[in-house]
Design an enzyme around this catalytic site. Structure first.
Site, PDB file in Angstrom:
ATOM      1  N   HIS A 183      -0.422   0.599   9.897  1.00 28.17           N
ATOM      2  CA  HIS A 183      -1.651   1.110   9.296  1.00 28.17           C
ATOM      3  C   HIS A 183      -2.556   1.664  10.363  1.00 28.17           C
ATOM      4  O   HIS A 183      -3.759   1.725  10.194  1.00 28.17           O
ATOM      5  CB  HIS A 183      -2.365   0.003   8.512  1.00 28.17           C
ATOM      6  N   GLY A 213       0.827  -1.198   0.000  1.00 26.77           N
ATOM      7  CA  GLY A 213       0.000   0.000   0.000  1.00 26.77           C
ATOM      8  C   GLY A 213       0.861   1.247   0.000  1.00 26.77           C
ATOM      9  O   GLY A 213       2.006   1.224   0.447  1.00 26.77           O
ATOM     10  N   SER A 214       0.298   2.352  -0.493  1.00 19.76           N
ATOM     11  CA  SER A 214       1.018   3.629  -0.458  1.00 19.76           C
ATOM     12  C   SER A 214       0.843   4.275   0.914  1.00 19.76           C
ATOM     13  O   SER A 214       0.028   3.851   1.716  1.00 19.76           O
ATOM     14  CB  SER A 214       0.494   4.545  -1.562  1.00 19.76           C
ATOM     15  N   GLY A 215       1.620   5.334   1.162  1.00 12.27           N
ATOM     16  CA  GLY A 215       1.539   6.025   2.442  1.00 12.27           C
ATOM     17  C   GLY A 215       2.664   5.674   3.388  1.00 12.27           C
ATOM     18  O   GLY A 215       2.701   6.144   4.523  1.00 12.27           O
ATOM     19  N   HIS A 216       3.597   4.813   2.927  1.00 13.59           N
ATOM     20  CA  HIS A 216       4.700   4.369   3.778  1.00 13.59           C
ATOM     21  C   HIS A 216       6.051   4.917   3.312  1.00 13.59           C
ATOM     22  O   HIS A 216       7.089   4.359   3.636  1.00 13.59           O
ATOM     23  CB  HIS A 216       4.779   2.838   3.786  1.00 13.59           C
ATOM     24  N   ASP A 271      -1.944  -8.395   0.574  1.00 15.10           N
ATOM     25  CA  ASP A 271      -0.744  -8.681  -0.222  1.00 15.10           C
ATOM     26  C   ASP A 271      -0.611 -10.184  -0.474  1.00 15.10           C
ATOM     27  O   ASP A 271      -0.269 -10.607  -1.574  1.00 15.10           O
ATOM     28  CB  ASP A 271       0.507  -8.138   0.477  1.00 15.10           C
TER      29      ASP A 271
END
Lengths: 334, 214
Positions: free
Chosen positions: A221, A56-59, A112
Protein backbone atom coordinates in the site's frame (compact mmCIF):
# COMPACT_ATOMS: atom_id res chain seq x y z
CA UNK A 1 -3.06 12.37 -13.88
CA UNK A 2 -2.78 10.34 -17.04
CA UNK A 3 -5.28 7.68 -16.02
CA UNK A 4 -8.05 5.69 -17.69
CA UNK A 5 -10.73 6.58 -15.15
CA UNK A 6 -14.01 8.46 -14.77
CA UNK A 7 -14.74 9.79 -11.28
CA UNK A 8 -11.60 9.37 -9.10
CA UNK A 9 -13.79 8.54 -6.08
CA UNK A 10 -15.72 5.82 -7.93
CA UNK A 11 -12.99 3.50 -9.25
CA UNK A 12 -14.31 0.32 -7.69
CA UNK A 13 -17.94 1.00 -8.66
CA UNK A 14 -16.82 1.75 -12.22
CA UNK A 15 -14.48 -1.26 -12.50
CA UNK A 16 -16.79 -4.01 -11.25
CA UNK A 17 -19.35 -4.03 -14.10
CA UNK A 18 -16.54 -4.45 -16.62
CA UNK A 19 -14.85 -7.18 -14.64
CA UNK A 20 -18.08 -9.11 -14.08
CA UNK A 21 -19.20 -8.98 -17.71
CA UNK A 22 -15.75 -9.91 -19.03
CA UNK A 23 -15.58 -12.92 -16.69
CA UNK A 24 -19.25 -13.91 -16.60
CA UNK A 25 -18.53 -17.57 -17.31
CA UNK A 26 -16.58 -17.75 -14.04
CA UNK A 27 -18.00 -15.22 -11.55
CA UNK A 28 -21.00 -13.10 -10.65
CA UNK A 29 -21.92 -10.52 -8.00
CA UNK A 30 -24.07 -11.58 -5.07
CA UNK A 31 -27.65 -10.40 -5.45
CA UNK A 32 -27.45 -9.31 -1.79
CA UNK A 33 -24.28 -7.23 -1.98
CA UNK A 34 -22.55 -5.77 -5.07
CA UNK A 35 -19.22 -5.91 -3.17
CA UNK A 36 -19.40 -9.70 -2.88
CA UNK A 37 -18.04 -11.53 -5.95
CA UNK A 38 -19.01 -15.21 -6.12
CA UNK A 39 -17.64 -18.10 -8.16
CA UNK A 40 -20.14 -19.66 -10.59
CA UNK A 41 -18.88 -23.07 -9.47
CA UNK A 42 -20.23 -22.75 -5.93
CA UNK A 43 -22.95 -25.33 -5.37
CA UNK A 44 -21.85 -27.57 -8.25
CA UNK A 45 -20.92 -31.15 -7.35
CA UNK A 46 -20.71 -32.49 -3.83
CA UNK A 47 -20.86 -30.03 -0.91
CA UNK A 48 -17.38 -28.85 0.06
CA UNK A 49 -15.70 -26.41 2.39
CA UNK A 50 -16.13 -22.86 1.10
CA UNK A 51 -13.11 -20.60 0.61
CA UNK A 52 -13.52 -16.86 1.22
CA UNK A 53 -11.05 -14.03 0.89
CA UNK A 54 -11.12 -10.31 0.35
CA UNK A 55 -9.19 -7.11 0.66
CA UNK A 56 -8.76 -3.63 -0.68
CA UNK A 57 -8.94 -3.02 -4.43
CA UNK A 58 -5.96 -1.90 -6.50
CA UNK A 59 -4.02 -5.17 -6.21
CA UNK A 60 -5.25 -6.86 -9.39
CA UNK A 61 -5.43 -9.79 -9.86
CA UNK A 62 -5.81 -10.00 -6.09
CA UNK A 63 -8.41 -10.50 -4.92
CA UNK A 64 -11.28 -10.97 -7.39
CA UNK A 65 -9.04 -12.45 -10.08
CA UNK A 66 -8.62 -15.60 -7.99
CA UNK A 67 -12.37 -16.20 -7.61
CA UNK A 68 -13.45 -19.26 -9.58
CA UNK A 69 -13.14 -23.02 -9.77
CA UNK A 70 -11.02 -24.74 -7.07
CA UNK A 71 -9.54 -21.56 -5.63
CA UNK A 72 -11.57 -18.83 -3.88
CA UNK A 73 -15.38 -19.20 -3.81
CA UNK A 74 -16.31 -15.67 -2.75
CA UNK A 75 -14.34 -12.43 -2.50
CA UNK A 76 -15.17 -9.29 -0.50
CA UNK A 77 -14.26 -6.16 -2.48
CA UNK A 78 -12.98 -3.07 -0.66
CA UNK A 79 -12.21 0.47 -1.71
CA UNK A 80 -8.74 1.14 -3.11
CA UNK A 81 -6.21 -0.15 -0.55
CA UNK A 82 -8.94 -0.30 2.11
CA UNK A 83 -10.57 -3.33 3.74
CA UNK A 84 -14.00 -4.49 2.55
CA UNK A 85 -16.90 -4.01 4.96
CA UNK A 86 -17.86 -6.61 7.53
CA UNK A 87 -21.13 -6.85 5.61
CA UNK A 88 -19.33 -7.86 2.39
CA UNK A 89 -17.31 -10.52 4.25
CA UNK A 90 -20.52 -11.80 5.89
CA UNK A 91 -22.24 -12.20 2.54
CA UNK A 92 -19.16 -13.99 1.14
CA UNK A 93 -19.35 -16.50 3.96
CA UNK A 94 -23.08 -17.11 3.37
CA UNK A 95 -22.56 -17.50 -0.39
CA UNK A 96 -19.62 -19.90 0.02
CA UNK A 97 -21.27 -22.09 2.63
CA UNK A 98 -22.67 -25.40 1.46
CA UNK A 99 -22.97 -26.89 4.92
CA UNK A 100 -19.36 -28.06 5.31
CA UNK A 101 -18.07 -24.84 6.84
CA UNK A 102 -16.12 -21.92 5.45
CA UNK A 103 -12.41 -21.08 5.56
CA UNK A 104 -11.66 -17.34 5.45
CA UNK A 105 -8.11 -16.94 4.14
CA UNK A 106 -6.93 -13.33 4.21
CA UNK A 107 -3.97 -11.04 4.83
CA UNK A 108 -2.78 -9.55 8.11
CA UNK A 109 -3.99 -5.95 7.99
CA UNK A 110 -5.70 -4.06 10.80
CA UNK A 111 -8.85 -3.29 8.78
CA UNK A 112 -9.27 -6.82 7.41
CA UNK A 113 -8.75 -8.30 10.87
CA UNK A 114 -11.49 -6.13 12.35
CA UNK A 115 -14.00 -6.53 9.53
CA UNK A 116 -13.53 -10.31 9.39
CA UNK A 117 -13.87 -10.48 13.19
CA UNK A 118 -17.17 -8.57 13.04
CA UNK A 119 -18.43 -10.69 10.13
CA UNK A 120 -17.59 -13.91 11.98
CA UNK A 121 -19.52 -12.79 15.03
CA UNK A 122 -22.63 -12.29 12.93
CA UNK A 123 -22.53 -15.42 10.71
CA UNK A 124 -21.69 -17.73 13.61
CA UNK A 125 -25.04 -16.71 15.10
CA UNK A 126 -26.59 -18.09 11.89
CA UNK A 127 -24.94 -21.46 12.59
CA UNK A 128 -22.25 -21.34 9.89
CA UNK A 129 -19.00 -22.98 10.98
CA UNK A 130 -16.12 -20.63 10.10
CA UNK A 131 -12.35 -20.70 10.66
CA UNK A 132 -9.62 -18.36 9.49
CA UNK A 133 -6.01 -18.31 8.34
CA UNK A 134 -4.23 -14.95 8.36
CA UNK A 135 -1.37 -14.64 5.88
CA UNK A 136 1.85 -13.08 7.17
CA UNK A 137 4.50 -13.98 4.58
CA UNK A 138 6.26 -10.59 4.28
CA UNK A 139 9.65 -10.91 5.98
CA UNK A 140 10.29 -7.15 5.86
CA UNK A 141 7.32 -6.11 7.97
CA UNK A 142 8.51 -7.43 11.36
CA UNK A 143 11.29 -9.61 12.84
CA UNK A 144 10.88 -13.39 12.57
CA UNK A 145 10.01 -13.71 16.28
CA UNK A 146 7.03 -11.38 15.70
CA UNK A 147 5.34 -13.14 12.81
CA UNK A 148 1.91 -12.13 14.07
CA UNK A 149 2.81 -8.54 13.16
CA UNK A 150 3.87 -9.36 9.61
CA UNK A 151 1.61 -8.45 6.73
CA UNK A 152 0.33 -10.79 4.05
CA UNK A 153 1.56 -10.19 0.53
CA UNK A 154 1.91 -12.27 -2.67
CA UNK A 155 2.22 -15.50 -0.67
CA UNK A 156 -1.54 -15.23 -0.23
CA UNK A 157 -1.92 -16.50 -3.81
CA UNK A 158 -0.25 -19.78 -2.82
CA UNK A 159 -2.35 -19.98 0.36
CA UNK A 160 -5.55 -19.70 -1.72
CA UNK A 161 -4.20 -22.17 -4.28
CA UNK A 162 -3.49 -24.80 -1.61
CA UNK A 163 -6.57 -24.12 0.54
CA UNK A 164 -8.84 -24.16 -2.52
CA UNK A 165 -7.33 -27.40 -3.81
CA UNK A 166 -7.68 -29.11 -0.44
CA UNK A 167 -11.34 -28.10 -0.29
CA UNK A 168 -11.88 -29.36 -3.84
CA UNK A 169 -10.33 -32.72 -2.86
CA UNK A 170 -13.05 -33.04 -0.23
CA UNK A 171 -11.06 -32.03 2.85
CA UNK A 172 -12.89 -31.18 6.07
CA UNK A 173 -12.81 -27.62 7.41
CA UNK A 174 -10.06 -28.65 9.84
CA UNK A 175 -8.02 -30.20 7.01
CA UNK A 176 -8.48 -27.20 4.72
CA UNK A 177 -7.47 -24.78 7.47
CA UNK A 178 -4.44 -26.91 8.42
CA UNK A 179 -3.35 -27.06 4.78
CA UNK A 180 -3.76 -23.30 4.17
CA UNK A 181 -1.96 -22.58 7.45
CA UNK A 182 0.90 -24.88 6.46
CA UNK A 183 1.08 -23.24 3.04
CA UNK A 184 1.52 -19.77 4.55
CA UNK A 185 3.84 -21.03 7.34
CA UNK A 186 6.09 -22.47 4.62
CA UNK A 187 6.00 -19.25 2.57
CA UNK A 188 8.15 -16.11 2.74
CA UNK A 189 8.09 -12.97 0.57
CA UNK A 190 9.92 -9.69 0.11
CA UNK A 191 9.39 -6.72 -2.20
CA UNK A 192 11.59 -4.04 -3.72
CA UNK A 193 9.95 -0.74 -4.68
CA UNK A 194 11.28 1.46 -7.48
CA UNK A 195 8.53 4.03 -7.96
CA UNK A 196 5.38 5.01 -6.02
CA UNK A 197 1.73 4.79 -6.96
CA UNK A 198 -1.10 7.30 -6.82
CA UNK A 199 -4.56 6.60 -5.45
CA UNK A 200 -6.63 8.68 -7.89
CA UNK A 201 -8.95 10.04 -5.20
CA UNK A 202 -5.89 11.40 -3.36
CA UNK A 203 -4.34 12.65 -6.58
CA UNK A 204 -0.63 12.55 -5.81
CA UNK A 205 1.98 9.92 -5.03
CA UNK A 206 2.00 9.51 -1.26
CA UNK A 207 5.67 8.71 -0.97
CA UNK A 208 8.70 9.26 -3.11
CA UNK A 209 11.67 7.21 -4.19
CA UNK A 210 14.65 9.21 -5.37
CA UNK A 211 15.97 8.33 -8.84
CA UNK A 212 18.92 5.98 -8.45
CA UNK A 213 17.58 4.39 -5.26
CA UNK A 214 15.30 1.50 -4.31
CA UNK A 215 13.27 0.60 -1.21
CA UNK A 216 13.76 -2.89 0.14
CA UNK A 217 10.73 -4.28 1.95
CA UNK A 218 8.19 -1.97 0.30
CA UNK A 219 4.57 -2.58 1.35
CA UNK A 220 1.67 -3.28 -0.96
CA UNK A 221 0.00 0.00 0.00
CA UNK A 222 3.01 2.21 -0.38
CA UNK A 223 4.16 1.62 3.16
CA UNK A 224 7.79 2.68 2.90
CA UNK A 225 10.30 -0.15 3.10
CA UNK A 226 12.75 -1.01 5.82
CA UNK A 227 15.77 0.48 4.03
CA UNK A 228 16.57 2.68 1.07
CA UNK A 229 19.60 1.64 -0.96
CA UNK A 230 21.36 2.73 -4.13
CA UNK A 231 19.60 1.11 -7.09
CA UNK A 232 21.04 -2.28 -8.00
CA UNK A 233 20.77 -4.16 -11.29
CA UNK A 234 18.36 -7.09 -11.63
CA UNK A 235 21.01 -9.58 -10.52
CA UNK A 236 21.80 -7.49 -7.44
CA UNK A 237 18.11 -7.25 -6.57
CA UNK A 238 17.65 -11.00 -7.02
CA UNK A 239 20.62 -11.80 -4.78
CA UNK A 240 19.33 -9.51 -2.04
CA UNK A 241 15.77 -10.86 -2.22
CA UNK A 242 16.82 -14.52 -2.31
CA UNK A 243 19.04 -13.97 0.74
CA UNK A 244 16.29 -12.14 2.68
CA UNK A 245 13.72 -14.85 1.99
CA UNK A 246 15.98 -17.91 2.33
CA UNK A 247 17.57 -16.81 5.61
CA UNK A 248 14.18 -16.24 7.21
CA UNK A 249 12.33 -19.59 6.97
CA UNK A 250 15.07 -20.82 6.38
CA UNK A 251 15.15 -22.44 2.94
CA UNK A 252 18.19 -24.60 2.29
CA UNK A 253 19.85 -27.40 0.38
CA UNK A 254 17.47 -30.22 -0.51
CA UNK A 255 14.34 -28.11 -0.31
CA UNK A 256 11.76 -28.24 -3.05
CA UNK A 257 10.02 -24.89 -3.64
CA UNK A 258 7.45 -22.94 -5.59
CA UNK A 259 8.75 -19.59 -6.85
CA UNK A 260 6.29 -16.74 -7.32
CA UNK A 261 7.65 -13.50 -8.75
CA UNK A 262 5.22 -10.64 -9.15
CA UNK A 263 5.49 -7.16 -10.56
CA UNK A 264 4.01 -4.38 -8.43
CA UNK A 265 2.08 -2.95 -11.38
CA UNK A 266 4.39 -0.84 -13.54
CA UNK A 267 7.34 -3.17 -13.99
CA UNK A 268 7.25 -5.02 -17.33
CA UNK A 269 6.95 -8.81 -17.17
CA UNK A 270 10.07 -8.98 -19.33
CA UNK A 271 12.06 -7.41 -16.48
CA UNK A 272 10.50 -9.89 -14.06
CA UNK A 273 11.92 -12.68 -16.23
CA UNK A 274 15.35 -10.98 -16.15
CA UNK A 275 15.12 -11.06 -12.35
CA UNK A 276 13.81 -14.63 -12.33
CA UNK A 277 16.82 -15.92 -14.31
CA UNK A 278 19.11 -14.89 -11.47
CA UNK A 279 16.67 -16.09 -8.80
CA UNK A 280 16.72 -19.57 -10.40
CA UNK A 281 20.52 -19.66 -10.55
CA UNK A 282 20.84 -18.38 -6.97
CA UNK A 283 18.46 -21.09 -5.76
CA UNK A 284 20.37 -23.75 -7.69
CA UNK A 285 23.61 -22.57 -6.06
CA UNK A 286 21.95 -23.04 -2.68
CA UNK A 287 20.87 -26.58 -3.56
CA UNK A 288 17.19 -25.63 -3.65
CA UNK A 289 15.16 -27.19 -6.44
CA UNK A 290 12.31 -25.33 -8.12
CA UNK A 291 9.24 -27.51 -8.58
CA UNK A 292 7.00 -24.86 -10.14
CA UNK A 293 7.19 -21.15 -10.96
CA UNK A 294 4.77 -18.30 -11.48
CA UNK A 295 6.24 -15.13 -13.02
CA UNK A 296 3.96 -12.19 -13.87
CA UNK A 297 1.66 -9.65 -12.28
CA UNK A 298 0.11 -11.83 -9.58
CA UNK A 299 -0.33 -9.26 -6.80
CA UNK A 300 0.16 -5.60 -7.69
CA UNK A 301 -0.22 -2.13 -6.16
CA UNK A 302 -1.83 0.06 -8.82
CA UNK A 303 1.06 1.40 -10.93
CA UNK A 304 3.83 0.98 -8.38
CA UNK A 305 7.20 0.03 -9.87
CA UNK A 306 9.09 -2.92 -8.43
CA UNK A 307 8.92 -6.63 -7.82
CA UNK A 308 8.23 -9.17 -5.12
CA UNK A 309 9.74 -12.61 -4.58
CA UNK A 310 7.83 -15.37 -2.82
CA UNK A 311 9.08 -18.89 -2.04
CA UNK A 312 7.01 -21.76 -0.62
CA UNK A 313 8.65 -24.92 0.72
CA UNK A 314 6.79 -28.00 -0.48
CA UNK A 315 5.86 -31.31 1.05
CA UNK A 316 3.74 -34.04 -0.56
CA UNK A 317 0.42 -32.47 0.38
CA UNK A 318 1.34 -28.96 -0.80
CA UNK A 319 2.83 -30.38 -4.04
CA UNK A 320 -0.47 -32.11 -4.79
CA UNK A 321 -2.36 -28.88 -4.04
CA UNK A 322 -0.10 -26.77 -6.24
CA UNK A 323 -0.65 -29.22 -9.11
CA UNK A 324 -4.44 -29.21 -8.74
CA UNK A 325 -6.36 -27.63 -11.64
CA UNK A 326 -7.90 -24.16 -11.27
CA UNK A 327 -9.99 -21.97 -13.51
CA UNK A 328 -10.18 -18.33 -12.43
CA UNK A 329 -10.02 -15.00 -14.29
CA UNK A 330 -6.34 -14.59 -13.39
CA UNK A 331 -5.03 -18.12 -13.01
CA UNK A 332 -5.89 -21.04 -15.24
CA UNK A 333 -4.07 -24.29 -14.62
CA UNK A 334 -5.11 -27.47 -16.40
CA UNK B 1 -26.84 27.03 31.82
CA UNK B 2 -28.53 23.62 31.80
CA UNK B 3 -26.94 20.49 33.28
CA UNK B 4 -28.58 18.18 30.76
CA UNK B 5 -29.78 18.13 27.18
CA UNK B 6 -32.67 16.38 25.54
CA UNK B 7 -31.93 13.19 23.61
CA UNK B 8 -35.00 13.73 21.41
CA UNK B 9 -34.44 16.12 18.55
CA UNK B 10 -30.67 16.31 19.05
CA UNK B 11 -29.68 14.64 15.78
CA UNK B 12 -28.15 17.99 14.80
CA UNK B 13 -25.11 17.18 17.00
CA UNK B 14 -24.41 14.13 14.81
CA UNK B 15 -25.05 16.08 11.62
CA UNK B 16 -22.47 18.62 12.84
CA UNK B 17 -19.93 15.77 13.25
CA UNK B 18 -20.59 14.76 9.64
CA UNK B 19 -20.11 18.35 8.48
CA UNK B 20 -16.87 18.70 10.47
CA UNK B 21 -15.42 15.56 8.89
CA UNK B 22 -16.45 16.81 5.46
CA UNK B 23 -14.65 20.10 6.08
CA UNK B 24 -11.52 18.28 7.32
CA UNK B 25 -11.37 15.85 4.39
CA UNK B 26 -8.26 17.24 2.70
CA UNK B 27 -6.39 17.83 5.94
CA UNK B 28 -7.07 14.24 7.10
CA UNK B 29 -5.76 12.85 3.82
CA UNK B 30 -2.69 15.06 4.06
CA UNK B 31 -1.89 13.84 7.58
CA UNK B 32 -2.47 10.23 6.49
CA UNK B 33 -0.30 10.72 3.40
CA UNK B 34 2.80 11.35 5.53
CA UNK B 35 2.93 7.86 7.05
CA UNK B 36 -0.14 6.05 5.72
CA UNK B 37 -1.70 5.75 2.30
CA UNK B 38 -3.48 9.08 2.18
CA UNK B 39 -7.03 7.80 1.95
CA UNK B 40 -8.25 8.62 5.46
CA UNK B 41 -10.01 11.86 4.51
CA UNK B 42 -11.66 10.33 1.45
CA UNK B 43 -12.99 7.27 3.27
CA UNK B 44 -14.12 9.17 6.35
CA UNK B 45 -15.85 11.76 4.20
CA UNK B 46 -17.58 9.06 2.15
CA UNK B 47 -18.98 7.41 5.29
CA UNK B 48 -19.98 10.51 7.22
CA UNK B 49 -21.52 12.14 4.14
CA UNK B 50 -23.55 9.01 3.39
CA UNK B 51 -24.69 8.91 7.01
CA UNK B 52 -25.70 12.59 6.98
CA UNK B 53 -28.00 11.83 4.03
CA UNK B 54 -29.63 9.00 5.98
CA UNK B 55 -30.05 10.76 9.33
CA UNK B 56 -33.48 12.21 9.99
CA UNK B 57 -32.70 15.71 11.29
CA UNK B 58 -35.64 15.55 13.68
CA UNK B 59 -34.57 12.25 15.27
CA UNK B 60 -32.87 11.73 18.62
CA UNK B 61 -29.15 11.98 19.37
CA UNK B 62 -28.91 8.24 20.06
CA UNK B 63 -30.90 7.26 16.93
CA UNK B 64 -28.73 9.48 14.75
CA UNK B 65 -25.60 7.93 16.31
CA UNK B 66 -26.99 4.48 15.44
CA UNK B 67 -27.52 5.45 11.79
CA UNK B 68 -23.96 6.79 11.67
CA UNK B 69 -22.58 3.60 13.26
CA UNK B 70 -24.51 1.31 10.89
CA UNK B 71 -23.39 3.29 7.87
CA UNK B 72 -19.72 3.14 8.88
CA UNK B 73 -19.81 -0.62 9.57
CA UNK B 74 -21.99 -1.64 6.62
CA UNK B 75 -20.83 0.68 3.89
CA UNK B 76 -17.31 1.94 4.57
CA UNK B 77 -15.09 -0.85 5.78
CA UNK B 78 -11.37 -0.15 6.01
CA UNK B 79 -10.12 0.22 9.60
CA UNK B 80 -12.18 3.27 10.34
CA UNK B 81 -15.57 1.69 9.52
CA UNK B 82 -15.44 -0.89 12.30
CA UNK B 83 -13.52 1.35 14.73
CA UNK B 84 -15.76 4.40 14.58
CA UNK B 85 -18.82 2.21 13.97
CA UNK B 86 -18.15 0.40 17.25
CA UNK B 87 -17.48 3.68 19.07
CA UNK B 88 -20.72 5.35 17.94
CA UNK B 89 -22.77 2.16 18.37
CA UNK B 90 -21.62 1.86 21.98
CA UNK B 91 -22.51 5.52 22.65
CA UNK B 92 -25.90 5.06 21.01
CA UNK B 93 -26.77 1.89 22.93
CA UNK B 94 -25.84 3.46 26.25
CA UNK B 95 -27.82 6.63 25.67
CA UNK B 96 -30.87 5.26 23.87
CA UNK B 97 -32.92 4.76 27.05
CA UNK B 98 -32.32 8.32 28.28
CA UNK B 99 -34.75 11.14 27.60
CA UNK B 100 -32.43 13.68 29.16
CA UNK B 101 -28.65 13.20 29.04
CA UNK B 102 -26.64 14.54 31.99
CA UNK B 103 -22.88 14.69 32.56
CA UNK B 104 -22.75 11.43 34.50
CA UNK B 105 -24.56 9.45 31.80
CA UNK B 106 -22.56 11.03 29.01
CA UNK B 107 -19.28 10.40 30.86
CA UNK B 108 -20.10 6.75 31.52
CA UNK B 109 -21.21 6.21 27.91
CA UNK B 110 -18.07 7.85 26.58
CA UNK B 111 -15.91 5.65 28.82
CA UNK B 112 -17.70 2.51 27.56
CA UNK B 113 -17.32 3.64 23.96
CA UNK B 114 -13.59 4.30 24.43
CA UNK B 115 -13.24 0.85 26.01
CA UNK B 116 -15.10 -0.83 23.12
CA UNK B 117 -12.80 0.94 20.71
CA UNK B 118 -9.69 -0.19 22.60
CA UNK B 119 -10.95 -3.78 22.65
CA UNK B 120 -11.73 -3.97 18.94
CA UNK B 121 -8.58 -2.23 17.72
CA UNK B 122 -6.41 -4.05 20.26
CA UNK B 123 -4.72 -0.68 20.81
CA UNK B 124 -3.43 0.75 24.07
CA UNK B 125 -2.52 4.35 24.90
CA UNK B 126 0.92 5.10 23.47
CA UNK B 127 0.44 3.01 20.31
CA UNK B 128 -0.08 6.17 18.22
CA UNK B 129 -3.73 5.59 17.34
CA UNK B 130 -7.06 7.28 18.00
CA UNK B 131 -7.05 5.56 21.41
CA UNK B 132 -4.51 8.24 22.43
CA UNK B 133 -7.29 10.78 21.95
CA UNK B 134 -10.41 8.88 22.99
CA UNK B 135 -9.09 7.45 26.26
CA UNK B 136 -7.57 10.61 27.82
CA UNK B 137 -10.55 12.66 26.63
CA UNK B 138 -12.98 10.27 28.27
CA UNK B 139 -10.89 10.10 31.45
CA UNK B 140 -10.67 13.90 31.66
CA UNK B 141 -14.43 14.17 31.29
CA UNK B 142 -15.07 11.66 34.07
CA UNK B 143 -12.46 13.20 36.37
CA UNK B 144 -14.09 16.61 35.98
CA UNK B 145 -17.53 15.13 36.55
CA UNK B 146 -16.39 13.30 39.68
CA UNK B 147 -14.93 16.45 41.22
CA UNK B 148 -18.31 18.09 40.72
CA UNK B 149 -17.73 20.25 37.64
CA UNK B 150 -20.75 21.22 35.58
CA UNK B 151 -21.50 19.44 32.27
CA UNK B 152 -20.08 22.30 30.24
CA UNK B 153 -16.79 22.33 32.20
CA UNK B 154 -16.55 18.56 31.80
CA UNK B 155 -16.86 19.05 28.04
CA UNK B 156 -14.10 21.68 28.12
CA UNK B 157 -11.87 19.27 30.04
CA UNK B 158 -12.65 16.57 27.46
CA UNK B 159 -11.82 18.92 24.56
CA UNK B 160 -8.54 19.99 26.15
CA UNK B 161 -7.44 16.42 26.79
CA UNK B 162 -8.48 15.45 23.27
CA UNK B 163 -6.33 18.21 21.77
CA UNK B 164 -3.36 17.29 23.97
CA UNK B 165 -3.76 13.59 23.15
CA UNK B 166 -3.91 14.35 19.45
CA UNK B 167 -0.72 16.43 19.57
CA UNK B 168 1.05 13.79 21.66
CA UNK B 169 0.79 11.29 18.79
CA UNK B 170 3.36 13.33 16.85
CA UNK B 171 6.18 12.21 19.15
CA UNK B 172 5.10 8.58 19.34
CA UNK B 173 6.38 5.58 17.42
CA UNK B 174 3.47 3.71 15.85
CA UNK B 175 2.96 0.22 17.24
CA UNK B 176 -0.29 -0.64 15.49
CA UNK B 177 -1.92 -0.16 12.10
CA UNK B 178 -0.24 0.54 8.81
CA UNK B 179 2.22 3.10 10.17
CA UNK B 180 3.58 0.55 12.67
CA UNK B 181 5.65 -1.03 9.93
CA UNK B 182 7.66 2.20 9.70
CA UNK B 183 9.09 1.88 13.20
CA UNK B 184 11.07 5.00 14.08
CA UNK B 185 10.22 6.64 10.79
CA UNK B 186 6.69 7.20 12.09
CA UNK B 187 7.97 9.59 14.79
CA UNK B 188 7.45 13.27 13.97
CA UNK B 189 4.11 12.79 12.22
CA UNK B 190 0.60 13.09 13.66
CA UNK B 191 -1.61 10.00 13.52
CA UNK B 192 -4.49 10.32 11.07
CA UNK B 193 -7.04 8.42 13.19
CA UNK B 194 -6.13 10.53 16.22
CA UNK B 195 -6.63 13.61 14.06
CA UNK B 196 -10.15 12.66 12.99
CA UNK B 197 -11.02 11.54 16.53
CA UNK B 198 -10.00 14.97 17.80
CA UNK B 199 -12.15 16.65 15.13
CA UNK B 200 -15.09 14.52 16.29
CA UNK B 201 -14.62 15.17 20.02
CA UNK B 202 -14.00 18.93 19.57
CA UNK B 203 -17.17 19.19 17.52
CA UNK B 204 -19.15 17.13 19.99
CA UNK B 205 -17.96 19.32 22.91
CA UNK B 206 -18.85 22.49 21.05
CA UNK B 207 -22.29 21.30 19.92
CA UNK B 208 -23.34 19.86 23.29
CA UNK B 209 -22.14 23.02 25.08
CA UNK B 210 -24.26 25.09 22.72
CA UNK B 211 -27.27 22.93 23.63
CA UNK B 212 -26.61 23.34 27.36
CA UNK B 213 -26.50 27.10 26.90
CA UNK B 214 -29.56 26.71 24.66
Amino acid sequence: MQRVINDPDMLVEDMLPGFLEANKSLVHASSENPRTVVSNFVGQGAPRVGIVSGGGSGHWPAFIGYCGQNMVDAVAVGEIFSSPTAKAFEQCIREADSGKGVAVLYGNYAGDNMNVKMALRRVEKEGIHVATVVANDDVASAPSDQRDRRRGVAGEVLMWKCGGARAAMGGSLEEVIACAQKAIDNTRSIGIGLSPCTIPSYGKPNFSIEPGSMEVGIGHHGEPGIKVEPLKDANGMADEMVEAVCSDLPFGSGDDVVVLISGLGATPVMEQYILSARVFSDLKDRGISVYKSYVGNWFTSLEMGGVTLTLMKLDDELRECVDFSVNTPALVQL
Amino acid sequence: MSEKFSNAGSADIVLALCAAIHESKDYLSEVDGAIGDGDHGVNMNKGFTLASQRIDASSSFSDALEVLADTLVDDIGGSMGPIYGTFFMSLSENLSSSDEINAKEFGNSLADAAQALEDLAGARPGDKTLVDVAVPASEAFQAAEQRGDGFSSCLSAMAEASEAGWKSTEGMQARLGRAARLGERSIGHLDAGATSCNVILQTMAKEISAKLQG
